[in-house]
Design a protein around this motif. Sequence first.
Motif, short mmCIF file in Angstrom:
data_model
loop_
_atom_site.label_atom_id
_atom_site.label_comp_id
_atom_site.label_asym_id
_atom_site.label_seq_id
_atom_site.Cartn_x
_atom_site.Cartn_y
_atom_site.Cartn_z
N ASP A 59 -15.64 10.23 -9.15
CA ASP A 59 -14.79 10.67 -8.05
C ASP A 59 -13.77 9.57 -7.74
N ILE A 60 -12.88 9.82 -6.80
CA ILE A 60 -11.79 8.88 -6.53
C ILE A 60 -12.31 7.51 -6.13
N ARG A 61 -13.15 7.46 -5.11
CA ARG A 61 -13.56 6.17 -4.54
C ARG A 61 -14.54 5.43 -5.45
N ILE A 94 -10.04 8.94 -15.85
CA ILE A 94 -9.28 8.21 -14.83
C ILE A 94 -8.37 9.12 -14.01
N GLU A 95 -8.30 10.41 -14.39
CA GLU A 95 -7.57 11.35 -13.54
C GLU A 95 -8.15 11.37 -12.13
N GLN A 96 -9.44 11.06 -12.02
CA GLN A 96 -10.05 10.97 -10.69
C GLN A 96 -9.39 9.87 -9.87
N ILE A 97 -9.11 8.73 -10.51
CA ILE A 97 -8.44 7.64 -9.80
C ILE A 97 -7.00 8.02 -9.48
N ASP A 98 -6.33 8.70 -10.43
CA ASP A 98 -4.94 9.12 -10.22
C ASP A 98 -4.81 10.09 -9.04
N ARG A 99 -5.89 10.77 -8.71
CA ARG A 99 -5.85 11.70 -7.57
C ARG A 99 -5.56 10.96 -6.27
N GLY A 100 -5.93 9.67 -6.18
CA GLY A 100 -5.80 8.98 -4.91
C GLY A 100 -5.00 7.69 -4.93
N TYR A 101 -4.60 7.21 -6.12
CA TYR A 101 -3.92 5.91 -6.20
C TYR A 101 -2.66 6.03 -7.05
N GLU A 102 -1.53 5.67 -6.45
CA GLU A 102 -0.22 5.82 -7.08
C GLU A 102 0.05 4.69 -8.07
N ASN A 103 0.42 5.04 -9.30
CA ASN A 103 0.82 4.07 -10.33
C ASN A 103 -0.12 2.87 -10.34
N ILE A 104 -1.41 3.15 -10.41
CA ILE A 104 -2.41 2.11 -10.22
C ILE A 104 -2.29 1.00 -11.26
N ASP A 114 2.85 9.30 -4.42
CA ASP A 114 3.04 10.04 -5.67
C ASP A 114 1.71 10.03 -6.44
N ILE A 115 0.79 10.89 -5.98
CA ILE A 115 -0.55 10.95 -6.57
C ILE A 115 -0.90 12.39 -6.91
N LEU A 116 -1.90 12.57 -7.73
CA LEU A 116 -2.22 13.87 -8.28
C LEU A 116 -2.53 14.91 -7.21
N ASP A 117 -3.39 14.58 -6.24
CA ASP A 117 -3.78 15.57 -5.23
C ASP A 117 -2.58 16.01 -4.38
N PRO A 165 0.83 -1.21 0.00
CA PRO A 165 0.00 0.00 0.00
C PRO A 165 0.85 1.25 0.00
N GLN A 166 0.37 2.27 -0.65
CA GLN A 166 1.05 3.57 -0.69
C GLN A 166 0.87 4.28 0.64
N GLY A 167 1.54 5.42 0.78
CA GLY A 167 1.32 6.27 1.94
C GLY A 167 -0.09 6.83 1.92
N ALA A 168 -0.63 7.13 3.09
CA ALA A 168 -2.02 7.56 3.20
C ALA A 168 -2.23 8.95 2.61
N LYS A 169 -3.10 9.03 1.63
CA LYS A 169 -3.41 10.31 0.98
C LYS A 169 -3.93 11.34 1.97
N ASN A 170 -4.92 10.95 2.77
CA ASN A 170 -5.56 11.91 3.67
C ASN A 170 -4.61 12.40 4.76
N GLU A 171 -3.69 11.54 5.18
CA GLU A 171 -2.68 11.99 6.14
C GLU A 171 -1.70 12.93 5.47
#
Length: 437
Positions: free
Chosen positions: A389-391, A412-422, A46-49, A18-24
């Motif tokens: 949206d992301i989720r 899919i930019e919505q997914i890229d906002r929250g998931y790294e190199n998905i 390494d995500i868009l947001d 798992p990547q580092g936590a986006k919300n944190e």
Amino acid sequence: MGTFKIEGGHRLSGEIQPQGAKNEALQILCAVLCTDEKVQINNIPDILDVNKLITLLRNLGVKVEKLGKNSYSFQSDDLNMDYLESEQFKVDGGGLRGSIMIVGPLLGRFGKGFIPRPGGDKIGRRRLDTHFEGFMKLGADFRYNKEDRFYGVEAPNGLKGSYMLLEEASVTGTANIVMAAVFAEGTTTIYNAACEPYLQQLCKMLNSMGAKISGVGSNLLSIEGVEKLGGCEHTILPDMIEIGSWIGLAAMTKSEITIKNVNWEMLGLIPVTFEKLGITIKRKGDDIFIPAHNNGYEVQSFIDGSIMNISDAPWPGFTPDLLSIMLVIATQAKGSVLIHQKMFESRLFFVDKLIDMGAKIILCDPHRATVIGHNFESQLKATTMTSPDIRAGISLLIAALSAKGTSTIHNIEQIDRGYENIEGRLKAIGAKIERIE
């Protein structure tokens, strides 16, 4: 606008980190503004947001240095405060909801903070009242320019500690108020504070910088103000929303997957809630092992035999960010379940796309959906979709990976906002997925 082309119906296998936590990360990055000393942050996704927020910090004058993969140093010793009233800031801040959390540290340290109305997911109303009511409790003056949709707070004479009872346990609102209150004269008490792991991590980081915050992990925080904070090194937790996404992916595709280094102690009710849908979750050290569900999975019922109800709640309740995943998983479960999204009234509106794929879902109202599971007797069918949206985006991606045929997901930019190199990580465990620009 990017597009994913997904060939579904394949079983996956292997390990995923798992990547580092986006919300944190969004909170922690804003906290670098609390000091003029150097702050090192590790495990930044390494995500868009997150990358948008780093760009905003650079434009504000923060010195940003990449130390290695997912590790950066930040130093806010020569900020350009004029940037906050520029047209560029309106663009940078307005495109990212997390930008709201720069206001607290700027207000505490410099006596003023500004932000354009922030963007983010279109999942319903997301009020900012908690943030600004908290700042006003600390003695700040609030102003709002309706024409420019620009928010501002100023405290030329400094902030004063205060008692406040938050109307809602807003995670970002609590974080913002805490980052301002660490500089307030006297003691600030925040009741009904959010206590999510992200907020706990922020408080621990601020304490390591010299703040005096007690009650961390509870909904009652006490903050004794200090004049100055120093530098520190901080490592971001693994993303529990992504961990939940991989659990759902394994179940829907009948795959055997190991999720590495999940930090079990910070997962709360997530494993238990997935088990309510009949999903087998095994703990192996600090890893999660999901065996192949060759015989499917069966929804539990309550003790009195009534239909299972899965709903969101503030921590330590079940996170609303995983309800979209739960809904998708339920489409292939044995049995029925009511998904109740309490916090956001537009988050379930993506179910029409699942219905197009053959899912049996009744949208009762904007907040509730009843799902009648197929028990894998009828496979979802491939279709063309757009990620709202992301989720919802990752949920539709999971549905497509389990579906028969080739699906297309736009936006899919919505997914890229929250998931790294998905797509890279999914390909590594056997997914047939291709990105088309």
